[in-house]
Design an enzyme around this catalytic site. Structure first.
Site, PDB file in Angstrom:
ATOM      1  CB  CYS A  86      62.015 -73.222  56.473  1.00 12.94           C
ATOM      2  SG  CYS A  86      62.608 -74.763  55.733  1.00 12.94           S
ATOM      3  CG  HIS A 194      62.122 -70.425  52.455  1.00 13.44           C
ATOM      4  ND1 HIS A 194      62.969 -70.068  53.485  1.00 13.44           N
ATOM      5  CD2 HIS A 194      62.187 -71.777  52.382  1.00 13.44           C
ATOM      6  CE1 HIS A 194      63.521 -71.150  54.006  1.00 13.44           C
ATOM      7  NE2 HIS A 194      63.061 -72.209  53.355  1.00 13.44           N
ATOM      8  CD  GLU A 196      62.745 -66.517  53.613  1.00 16.18           C
ATOM      9  OE1 GLU A 196      63.532 -67.472  53.829  1.00 16.18           O
ATOM     10  OE2 GLU A 196      61.512 -66.634  53.702  1.00 16.18           O
TER      11      GLU A 196
END
Length: 229
Positions: A86, A194, A196
């Site tokens: 990002c 994302h 994660e």
């Protein structure tokens, strides 16, 4: 294998990245402040999302000049793994470590929801645990995720197989549905979604876990160690 998670003023996904490495891989991981001038102890550097320096000027435009970015460039040259997520992707383009730029979403609105990605290149150190063409669910959260580059750069990305992820349903207007690209050497990856935030089914998807196992397995293969599953 040792991971660094960079922290800039305004980073807000650094903890997510740290916990993903800790929980998924159980490997050593440190927060590294943007003023650091030595990354030699680390094998993989994560440049997390957020709003570094408040996204003033352009997203990532100020962070690009942080002292640690000189060390990130050195690490990239040495073949270490660099993952920008990002705002981290935006920083890597501003720093010239990846080509192109991220512009305002075509809708001019912040988009925050799950997206379906297609794995366009499963041969990178970041995607080796995925199948070519596999569809995975990874969330986005950005206002400036509209990837753009000129025709010459796009042709080079396509010829070199540097387009790593594409959107199944483009949420931001990115050129040719691009969601993530790598450098020519394949050791630097930038992506807007994302991974994660997709490492446990409680979060809605665990499709991001294999991003982290891919990195570890690539490093272990390089160093003659056993892979993880």
């Amino acid at each position: 294998m040792k991971f660094a998670v960079l922290v800039f003023p305004g980073s807000n996904c650094d903890i997510d990245c740290y916990k993903a490495v800790e929980d998924v891989l159980g490997e050593p991981v440190d927060y590294v402040w943007h003023t650091a001038t030595d990354l030699s102890a680390y094998d993989c550097i994560l440049v997390p999302g957020g709003f570094s320096y408040g996204d003033y000027l352009r997203c990532g435009a100020i962070s690009r000049f942080a002292p640690v970015m000189n060390e990130v460039a050195k690490a990239a040259e040495q073949g270490k793994y660099i993952l920008g997520i990002c705002n981290g992707f935006q920083i890597l383009t501003e720093a010239g470590l990846l080509p192109g730029a991220l512009r305002r979403n075509m809708s001019m609105k912040f988009r925050c929801h799950d997206t379906v990605l297609q794995v366009a290149n499963h041969t990178t150190p970041f995607t080796r645990d995925y199948a070519e063409g596999e569809e995975i669910v990874i969330p986005i959260a950005h206002g400036e995720g509209n990837y753009y580059c000129d025709e010459e750069t796009l042709a080079r990305l396509q010829a070199n197989n540097q387009i790593v992820f594409t959107y199944k349903s483009n949420p931001n207007g990115s050129l040719t549905d691009i969601a993530g690209i790598c450098n020519e050497q394949g050791n630097v990856l930038g992506m807007m979604p994302h991974p994660e935030r997709a490492v446990d089914q409680l979060l809605g998807s665990e499709d991001g876990k294999r991003m982290f196992t891919s990195i570890l397995n690539a490093w272990r293969d390089k160093h003659g160690a056993a892979s993880v599953r």
